[in-house]
Design an enzyme around this catalytic site. Structure first.
Site, mmCIF file in Angstrom:
data_model
loop_
_atom_site.group_PDB
_atom_site.id
_atom_site.type_symbol
_atom_site.label_atom_id
_atom_site.label_comp_id
_atom_site.label_asym_id
_atom_site.label_seq_id
_atom_site.Cartn_x
_atom_site.Cartn_y
_atom_site.Cartn_z
ATOM 1 N N GLU A 249 0.883 -1.173 0.000
ATOM 2 C CA GLU A 249 0.000 0.000 0.000
ATOM 3 C C GLU A 249 0.914 1.215 0.000
ATOM 4 O OE1 GLU A 249 -3.164 0.188 -0.328
ATOM 5 O OE2 GLU A 249 -3.607 -1.943 -0.165
ATOM 6 N N CYS A 283 -2.297 9.160 2.485
ATOM 7 C CA CYS A 283 -2.043 8.550 1.178
ATOM 8 C C CYS A 283 -3.162 8.914 0.211
ATOM 9 C CB CYS A 283 -1.910 7.050 1.308
ATOM 10 S SG CYS A 283 -3.305 6.293 2.116
HETATM 11 P P1 NAD Z 1 8.414 4.855 4.669
HETATM 12 O O1 NAD Z 1 8.457 4.026 3.442
HETATM 13 O O2 NAD Z 1 9.528 5.784 4.940
HETATM 14 O O3 NAD Z 1 8.323 3.941 5.977
HETATM 15 C C1 NAD Z 1 7.253 3.020 6.186
HETATM 16 C C2 NAD Z 1 7.751 1.916 7.110
HETATM 17 O O4 NAD Z 1 8.703 1.118 6.407
HETATM 18 C C3 NAD Z 1 8.477 2.409 8.365
HETATM 19 O O5 NAD Z 1 8.074 1.613 9.464
HETATM 20 C C4 NAD Z 1 9.946 2.177 8.020
HETATM 21 O O6 NAD Z 1 10.766 1.983 9.129
HETATM 22 C C5 NAD Z 1 9.864 0.922 7.177
HETATM 23 N N1 NAD Z 1 10.996 0.718 6.263
HETATM 24 C C6 NAD Z 1 11.786 1.644 5.697
HETATM 25 N N2 NAD Z 1 12.706 1.040 4.911
HETATM 26 C C7 NAD Z 1 12.463 -0.285 4.966
HETATM 27 C C8 NAD Z 1 13.070 -1.419 4.364
HETATM 28 N N3 NAD Z 1 14.098 -1.318 3.522
HETATM 29 N N4 NAD Z 1 12.558 -2.656 4.640
HETATM 30 C C9 NAD Z 1 11.491 -2.778 5.460
HETATM 31 N N5 NAD Z 1 10.901 -1.736 6.076
HETATM 32 C C10 NAD Z 1 11.362 -0.495 5.822
HETATM 33 O O7 NAD Z 1 7.025 5.610 4.629
HETATM 34 P P2 NAD Z 1 6.550 6.734 5.619
HETATM 35 O O8 NAD Z 1 7.340 7.954 5.289
HETATM 36 O O9 NAD Z 1 6.532 6.220 7.005
HETATM 37 O O10 NAD Z 1 5.042 6.929 5.170
HETATM 38 C C11 NAD Z 1 4.675 7.765 4.135
HETATM 39 C C12 NAD Z 1 4.365 6.987 2.891
HETATM 40 O O11 NAD Z 1 3.384 6.001 3.180
HETATM 41 C C13 NAD Z 1 3.765 7.854 1.853
HETATM 42 O O12 NAD Z 1 4.259 7.540 0.577
HETATM 43 C C14 NAD Z 1 2.282 7.518 1.940
HETATM 44 O O13 NAD Z 1 1.520 7.833 0.827
HETATM 45 C C15 NAD Z 1 2.328 6.070 2.237
HETATM 46 N N6 NAD Z 1 1.062 5.613 2.816
HETATM 47 C C16 NAD Z 1 0.265 4.800 2.057
HETATM 48 C C17 NAD Z 1 -0.952 4.360 2.542
HETATM 49 C C18 NAD Z 1 -1.845 3.451 1.748
HETATM 50 O O14 NAD Z 1 -2.709 2.819 2.317
HETATM 51 N N7 NAD Z 1 -1.688 3.328 0.452
HETATM 52 C C19 NAD Z 1 -1.349 4.743 3.822
HETATM 53 C C20 NAD Z 1 -0.510 5.575 4.558
HETATM 54 C C21 NAD Z 1 0.706 5.993 4.037
#
Ligand code: NAD
Length: 532
Positions: A249, A283
């Site tokens: 997502e 998002c």
């Molecule tokens: P992010 O990708 O920076 O982090 C999300 C999670 O992934 C965190 O817990 C982080 O520690 C973890 N992570 C980071 N690198 C990783 C790796 N290599 N392997 C495994 N885990 C890893 O995202 P964010 O900045 O926390 O959130 C914002 C993003 O999330 C935006 O792009 C937003 O649109 C998206 N989002 C999408 C939805 C949806 O349902 N489509 C909902 C909410 C947020």
């Protein structure tokens, strides 16, 4: 959020993450950065406990979720306060964006979960003596990797269906909102313990991306990742090492199309909701607003009146409409996107910069008008309180521009002519389209939720989301037990003829051809029998 200590002990990294309130910059304490071995131990524990939980009845799982819902309703103010302190949003943002959808998810799963996961009969085709059905068996241990924008919702939304489907769950919470994780996860754990189940059926781990990667590598049976497209790609790569399935997502840049016959007052209210809820850190934020030429000026005038009246500040220090940005780096992104748009001809109607005079991480509620697709802000996720307004000549231009973007999550169309709006909505490349409202596809939990393109793949919500937490197992058994099965071996000269004739009997066109094939089959069967 900043790193306060750093040292390595074997594989367990002894770094801690400092947590702070983004609206006041007040320190909230710190959480551990968990290493590979610690994450693995959590998953091993979950795996040990899951089989007992997987054997519980739907009635019992429903009873657990009903008590979870009771706890959420009774403690909603405390939960909102936790989310507000950790993420900077307002209490109303938390009530509408965190509590409401989670309550609705719980209600949906309690009311429909058993129906959605009940064994489902399927047609057995020409094999009429067999019966066929699909069983929805638990996967085992489900890993959830969560972002920071909705600290409560992001834990509960994937955990509720995964638990109901009979799985144990391990959640990696965001490093930017880890402070609230313990009391929030505790809601599940309290209820599980009270009903005689092991609370470790729901656990969480803390840390940075490496901790998330450790969870992906830990042997969990599926990963539900919500986050940025860049990290989604990394998760997919890591998951490929063990062939662990993933649901991604990712982000969105949702278009909102406002036709010349729209109810402008209503469209403006929905645009406000789509842009300024949670300071735009959603998002499914309405990041691109396409307004038909005939109503462009009137729409802009209406939203300008509303946006300039918005009050902003620390949400727990008085009534405000708009809160803070959760991450400091997000402010830099907004600065860059506004500067790029202005350099290419966009007009800042109001706002456009960080809010001076406040200690926390605030960006002013902003309207950018006369935006064009040459500007980065139409292509890159902003995740901020900026209303991006673009003029379009009509339906075709609106659809072409809406689809000129790598993301494809939500979308909305406003017109008093519902059939016209639905026709336009159908042409928009997106996972969800809503007519004459913003964001309701998420509140209708019977609908699947998920994107296309850079917004990811796989579904949460609805029966699709529940079934995504299962091994969709195909089952075949006897409807009528035939005493003699089909014995193909040893192969005789006429065996191929039998196969060919049977295929013709079933699939050839016309009764004549089928009868001819049946006669051939009978002849070949006799020949095979004689050869034995
Ligand atoms: P992010 O990708 O920076 O982090 C999300 C999670 O992934 C965190 O817990 C982080 O520690 C973890 N992570 C980071 N690198 C990783 C790796 N290599 N392997 C495994 N885990 C890893 O995202 P964010 O900045 O926390 O959130 C914002 C993003 O999330 C935006 O792009 C937003 O649109 C998206 N989002 C999408 C939805 C949806 O349902 N489509 C909902 C909410 C947020």
């Amino acid at each position: 959020m900043e790193t306060v200590t750093s040292s390595s002990v074997g594989t367990a990294v002894a770094t801690r993450i400092a947590c702070q309130d983004p609206a006041t910059l007040e320190s909230l304490g710190s959480v551990a950065v968990m290493g590979e071995e610690e994450v693995r131990a959590v998953v091993v524990r979950a795996r040990k406990l899951q089989p007992d939980w997987g054997r519980t009845s739907f009635a019992e799982r429903r009873a657990v979720l009903r008590e979870v819902l009771d706890e959420v309703v009774a403690n909603q103010e405390d939960i909102c306060r936790l989310a507000v302190r950790d993420s900077g949003k307002t209490m109303v943002d938390a009530a509408l964006g965190e509590i409401f959808p989670v309550c609705e998810k719980l209600r949906y799963v309690i009311a429909n979960g058993e129906k959605d996961l009940r064994p489902e009969p399927r047609a057995s085709g020409f094999l009429m003596h067999k019966k066929a059905w699909v069983e929805y068996a638990p996967l085992g241990v489900v890993g959830v990797i969560a972002p920071w924008n909705f600290p409560f919702h992001n834990i509960f939304c994937p955990t509720v269906p995964a638990l109901f489907a009979g799985n144990a769950v391990v959640v990696k919470v965001s490093e930017h909102t880890s402070w609230s994780a313990e009391p929030l996860v505790d809601i599940f754990r309290r209820v599980l313990a009270r009903r005689g189940h092991n609370p470790d059926l729901v656990q969480f781990v803390t840390g940075y991306g490496a901790t998330g990667a450790a969870l992906v590598r830990s042997g969990v049976d599926k990963i539900f990742f919500t986050g940025s497209p860049e990290n989604g790609a990394k998760v997919m790569k890591t998951a490929s090492e063990n062939l662990t399935p993933v649901v991604l997502e990712l982000g969105g840049k949702d278009p909102m199309i406002i036709c010349d016959d729209a109810d402008l007052n209503h469209a403006a209210s929905q645009a406000m909701l789509g842009v300024f809820t949670a300071c735009g850190q959603m998002c499914v934020g309405a990041e691109r607003i396409y307004v038909f030429d005939g109503v462009y000026d009137a729409f802009l005038q209406e939203v300008t009146k509303r946006v300039t009246a918005l009050r902003q500040g620390p949400p727990l220090e008085g009534t405000v409409d708009v809160g803070a940005m959760t991450m400091p780096t997000q402010l830099d992104i907004l600065d860059r996107l506004v500067a790029d748009a202005v350099a290419k001809g966009a007009r800042v109607v109001t706002g456009g910069k960080r809010r001076a005079g406040l200690k926390g991480q605030f960006f002013e509620p902003t309207i950018l008008a006369d935006v064009t697709h040459e500007m980065d802000i139409t292509q890159k996720e902003q995740f901020g309180p900026i209303m991006v307004v673009m003029r379009v000549a009509g339906e075709d231009e609106a659809v072409a521009k809406a689809n000129d973007c790598p993301y494809g999550l939500g979308s909305s169309v406003f017109s008093k002519d519902t059939a016209r709006a639905e026709k336009i909505a159908r042409r928009v490349r997106a996972g969800m389209s809503v007519v004459n409202d913003y964001g309701l596809a998420y509140m209708i939990q019977a609908l699947p939720f998920g994107g296309v393109g850079t917004s990811g793949f796989g579904k949460i919500n609805g029966k699709e989301g529940l079934r995504a937490c299962c091994n969709e197992k195909a089952m075949v058994s006897d409807r009528v037990r035939l005493s003699n099965g089909v014995a193909v071996y040893p192969i005789r000269q006429a065996t191929f003829g039998v196969a060919k004739n049977v295929i013709e009997v079933i699939y050839a066109r016309g009764l004549g051809n089928k009868l001819k094939a049946a006669v051939g089959a009978a002849r070949n069967i006799v020949s095979v029998a004689r050869a034995k």
